[in-house]
Every structure is written in C-alpha cells, then in structure tokens.
Design an enzyme around this catalytic site. Structure first.
Site, PDB file in Angstrom:
ATOM      1  N   CYS A 274       1.339  -1.305  -0.128  1.00 56.22           N
ATOM      2  CA  CYS A 274       0.226   0.273  -0.038  1.00 56.22           C
ATOM      3  C   CYS A 274       1.102   1.027   0.338  1.00 56.22           C
ATOM      4  O   CYS A 274       1.800   1.462  -0.647  1.00 56.22           O
ATOM      5  CB  CYS A 274      -0.761  -0.307   1.088  1.00 56.22           C
ATOM      6  SG  CYS A 274      -2.095   1.097   1.163  1.00 56.22           S
TER       7      CYS A 274
ATOM      8  N   HIS B 220      -3.752  -4.706   0.673  1.00 58.09           N
ATOM      9  CA  HIS B 220      -2.974  -5.445   2.258  1.00 58.09           C
ATOM     10  C   HIS B 220      -3.157  -7.091   1.539  1.00 58.09           C
ATOM     11  O   HIS B 220      -4.188  -7.181   2.223  1.00 58.09           O
ATOM     12  CB  HIS B 220      -3.879  -5.057   3.141  1.00 58.09           C
ATOM     13  CG  HIS B 220      -3.223  -3.057   3.180  1.00 58.09           C
ATOM     14  ND1 HIS B 220      -2.355  -2.710   3.635  1.00 58.09           N
ATOM     15  CD2 HIS B 220      -3.944  -2.351   2.719  1.00 58.09           C
ATOM     16  CE1 HIS B 220      -2.789  -1.364   4.200  1.00 58.09           C
ATOM     17  NE2 HIS B 220      -3.766  -1.333   3.631  1.00 58.09           N
TER      18      HIS B 220
ATOM     19  N   GLU C 172      -1.923  -8.638   4.341  1.00 56.80           N
ATOM     20  CA  GLU C 172      -1.899  -9.344   4.984  1.00 56.80           C
ATOM     21  C   GLU C 172      -4.077  -9.110   5.985  1.00 56.80           C
ATOM     22  O   GLU C 172      -4.052  -9.815   7.800  1.00 56.80           O
ATOM     23  CB  GLU C 172      -1.197  -8.381   6.611  1.00 56.80           C
ATOM     24  CG  GLU C 172      -2.447  -6.868   6.651  1.00 56.80           C
ATOM     25  CD  GLU C 172      -1.201  -5.569   5.847  1.00 56.80           C
ATOM     26  OE1 GLU C 172      -1.606  -4.650   6.119  1.00 56.80           O
ATOM     27  OE2 GLU C 172      -1.432  -6.267   4.299  1.00 56.80           O
TER      28      GLU C 172
END
Length: 185
Positions: free
Chosen positions: A67, A167, A169
């Site tokens: 990001c 993202h 994660e």
C-alpha cells in the site's frame, strides 16, 4: 499501522519476520517488507529519521512495498504537498480520480497483465484494498485493478523491487500465499 498484522501473516506463510528500527539492524535481514498505513510525506520523514533511505535505495535485497509502502517506492508523491520518494520505480503518486467513493475500500480483483513470481497461483484472487492515492506508472505494472470505471496499478515489479497497492495481510489465504511467494523468491 499494519506491522503486527504483516508480521503474523509472514509467520503464517512460513517466514521469520524481524521488525527493525535502526540502520545497524539492516544487515540482519534477508528481504525487506515496507508496510504502509499513513501518508507519503510522513513515511518519508520517518525513513529519513531512522536513516533507512540510502540503505533502501542501494539495497540489492528483495523489497516488497505494501500500500503506502508501494507508493513510497516512487520518485514523487503529492499527498499533503510534493515529497520525494525512494525513486526505486519511475512513478508518481496522486489522488485517485474516479466517480467512486474515496477511499477505495474492500475486496477487489486484480487483472494480471505480466507474469511475476509474486503472484504465482493467486492470479485470479481478490485482495483487500484501502487507499485514496494511486501509483502512476507505465513500465513496471504486473497487475491492474478496476474501481468505479478507473484502472490503476495494483502490483508492480522492477527487478528485485515488488509492490502491491492492496493489503495482503488482510486478504485471507490469497495474502498468505503472496507472502509465501515473496519468502520463496
């Protein structure tokens, strides 16, 4: 920020993350993940404060920007004024101009336009996005994403430099697989 979530996702992918905050720790790592939550100018100020800018610019290690971490790989950012980035990719970062609500938030598809080992096996997956700015780059694009009729680079690669606008994660199993691919480079 998202450092804790990234660290946990890398562990889940089989990696051994080490969070570093000083230039002397730079020699302890094999690969670099630049996390990203915040603004372009503040991120660059923080990297300057901890003396990482020249280390990153001169590194031959694999780097993954996530990001904002992808955005600061660019030459210039225009969030809260004009700020020099790391200059690792020939790109600028500007506010997304589209008819949709900004920030662009939620799960969205990526459309792979060039093969990359970072996306092996996850080319058709959805990933979680949350951003108001986009990387403007025409040479290093691996994948695009469409939001409200507007296409923007969602994955880039230039030699050992990788970046994702989304993202991983927060992207469930597809994100874990992306980290696994990065670990295995």
């Amino acid at each position: 920020g998202n450092i804790y979530n990234i660290s946990k996702a890398i562990e889940k992918a089989g990696g051994k993350p080490l969070i570093i905050n000083t230039a002397k720790d730079f020699t302890l790592i094999e690969k670099i993940v630049l996390p990203g939550v915040g603004s372009f100018n503040n991120a660059m100020k923080e990297l300057e404060k901890i003396e990482f800018i020249s280390l990153l610019r001169n590194s031959d290690k694999h780097i993954l920007g996530i990001c904002l971490g992808m955005q600061i790989l660019s030459k210039l950012g225009f969030e809260r004024g004009k700020t020099k980035g790391l200059g690792l990719i020939d790109a600028e970062v500007k506010l997304i101009h589209c008819d949709g609500k900004i920030p662009h938030m939620g799960f969205n598809n990526i459309y792979v336009i060039r093969k990359s080992p970072l996306l092996n096996g996850i080319e058709d997956e959805c990933f979680y996005f949350m951003h108001s700015y986009e990387v403007i780059n025409f040479t290093d694009v691996v994948a695009l994403t469409e939001y409200s009729g507007h296409k923007f680079p969602s994955c880039i690669q230039k030699e050992n430099i990788y970046g994702v606008q989304f993202h991983p994660e927060k992207s469930r199993e597809a994100g874990i697989e992306l980290f696994r691919n990065f670990i295995n480079l």
